[in-house]
Design an enzyme around this catalytic site. Structure first.
Site, PDB file in Angstrom:
ATOM      1  N   LYS A  10     -17.726  69.651  19.898  1.00 35.39           N
ATOM      2  CA  LYS A  10     -16.380  69.950  20.396  1.00 35.39           C
ATOM      3  C   LYS A  10     -15.351  69.123  19.649  1.00 35.39           C
ATOM      4  CE  LYS A  10     -13.922  70.362  24.857  1.00 35.39           C
ATOM      5  NZ  LYS A  10     -14.044  70.147  26.324  1.00 35.39           N
ATOM      6  N   SER A  63     -13.154  73.972  29.215  1.00 37.48           N
ATOM      7  CA  SER A  63     -12.462  73.926  27.947  1.00 37.48           C
ATOM      8  C   SER A  63     -13.395  73.916  26.740  1.00 37.48           C
ATOM      9  CB  SER A  63     -11.574  72.677  27.889  1.00 37.48           C
ATOM     10  OG  SER A  63     -12.376  71.488  27.946  1.00 37.48           O
ATOM     11  N   SER A 101     -15.859  71.539  32.404  1.00 38.56           N
ATOM     12  CA  SER A 101     -15.633  72.112  31.069  1.00 38.56           C
ATOM     13  C   SER A 101     -16.889  72.359  30.257  1.00 38.56           C
ATOM     14  CB  SER A 101     -14.677  71.220  30.274  1.00 38.56           C
ATOM     15  OG  SER A 101     -13.378  71.286  30.817  1.00 38.56           O
TER      16      SER A 101
END
Length: 428
Positions: free
Chosen positions: A27, A102, A126
């Site tokens: 990420k 996310s 997330s």
């Protein structure tokens, strides 16, 4: 096929080690030495970290090949991966829908088979939300189990780095490598854990005799009928295999979502104050400009959702309102943790749908942030309690994946993964 899962591509790592056969995505809020790390924001465009996050360095030490930085909601603030400055990510299951957020880029890359596993971060769901929406496995470890050194902070007291993959075993292999105390992160634990995660999966907990607590508050108002039907069918399958389940009430969960957003936004307003174009963040030529003008220009690069959360968090922490909002939220947090502890005293795990809804259509929630916030109702209590939780594929509604969330006690991550492996053999 591209789902805009990556913000940038790279190829680092590789070589001998426990993970030499795996490819990973990371990420884009986790620092990677020599590779641009943007947090999905224009504010950090062009920022190249001079060091690796501890989780990344441990992956590289074990031979994992990192193929890119995955797309995400800006600074982790979102449930759909639509607030990224680098465009929306599409769900590989159905491109008309969001992949969740996310960590949506990480989930999409795994679901599409572009990588074997990925690192996400979980502040209020997330990792688990995109895992549920994309039909893969996503683990939020116990708070403190995985070092946050090198993670660009959103809400320090809530967030963890967690692995995502298409099966429980791969999640366990990655966790075995990235977990453990780190001198660079004072919140990482030196407390004993409950053993090897890979060994727990290789010798899984038998479903026969498993006791499951189901909070009534997590399957009530706001849960779509189809999601509830898939969840109840999973419980029936587990019961047929010898498990038992009972409903419990966790009264504090009524206040959990509000408490979460007060705490998260308060910490975000403090953490993101550093991005002023002087200490951190992109800045134009300051020649001839006052400090206020340069500061304003630098901060204008934040997206609308980030600005909204900074303003709300600043308000909650301001003089005269700190006790009214932030202190009460912290009190509610203690009650949530107490309720989870009591439920887990009477059961092996707590279970619920990971998300009360199926994936949104792309663009559906952009003009209605409350709809997006309410979708986090089942995942945020786990972050307040700091306990480990995993999302597993449980079925689908009209072709859209539904996740089963299973939660265990603090630092029972090995036990949780052992149970998760057994559950996946029964459910779905």
């Amino acid at each position: 096929m591209s789902y805009n899962a990556f913000i940038s591509r790279c190829e680092i790592g590789g070589g001998d080690g426990e993970l030499s056969d795996l490819t990973l995505g990371v990420k884009d809020n986790i620092s990677t030495e020599g590779v641009e790390t943007t947090c999905g924001s224009e504010v950090l465009e062009g920022y190249v970290p001079p060091y690796d996050a501890t989780a990344v360095s441990r992956l590289k030490d074990e031979g994992a090949r990192i193929l890119g930085k995955t797309n995400m909601d800006e600074f982790g603030m979102g449930t759909t991966t639509e607030t990224s400055a680098y465009g929306s990510t599409k769900n590989p299951v159905n491109e008309e829908y969001v992949p969740g957020g996310s960590s949506g880029g990480s989930a999409a890359a795994v679901a599409a088979g572009e990588v074997d596993a990925a690192l996400g971060t979980d502040t209020g769901g997330s990792v688990r939300c995109p895992a549920a929406f994309c039909g893969i496995v996503g683990l939020k470890p116990s708070y403190g189990l995985v070092s946050r050194y090198g993670l660009i902070a959103y809400a320090n007291s809530l967030e963890t780095i967690g692995p995502m993959a298409r099966d429980v075993e791969t999640v366990a292999r990655v966790l075995d490598v990235i977990a453990g105390e780190d001198d660079n992160d004072s919140t990482s634990t030196s407390a004993p854990t409950d053993g090897s995660y890979v060994e727990a999966v290789e010798d899984p907990v038998d479903v026969d005799g498993l006791s499951i607590a189901v909070p009534e508050e997590l399957i009530g108002e706001g849960t779509e009928d189809g999601v509830k039907e898939v969840f109840e069918a999973a419980l029936d399958q587990l019961e047929d295999a010898g498990a038992s389940y009972h409903y419990v009430s966790l009264p504090s969960l009524e206040h959990a979502l509000a408490a979460y957003y007060v705490i998260a936004m308060g910490e975000a307003s403090s953490n993101l104050a550093r991005f002023d174009g002087v200490r951190y963040g992109k800045a134009d030529d300051p020649e001839g400009k006052s400090w206020n003008e340069a500061f304003s220009e630098a901060r204008s690069r934040f997206g609308e959702e980030v600005k909204r959360r900074i303003m709300l968090g600043t308000y909650a922490l301001s003089e005269g309102y700190h006790g009214k909002y932030y202190k009460k939220a912290q009190n509610a947090r203690e009650l949530v943790k107490r309720d989870f502890d009591e439920a887990l005293d009477e059961a092996d795990v707590v279970a619920s749908p990971t998300m009360p809804v199926t994936p949104f259509r792309i663009g559906e929630t952009l003009d209605d942030p409350m709809q997006m916030y309410l979708a986090d109702a089942n995942t945020t209590p786990v972050n307040l309690a700091g306990v480990p939780s995993v999302s597993l594929p449980a079925g689908d509604v009209d072709g859209l994946p539904v996740g089963l969330q299973i939660t265990a006690g603090s630092f029972e991550d090995a036990k949780l993964l052992g149970i998760a492996e057994s559950v996946t053999d029964v459910v779905g």
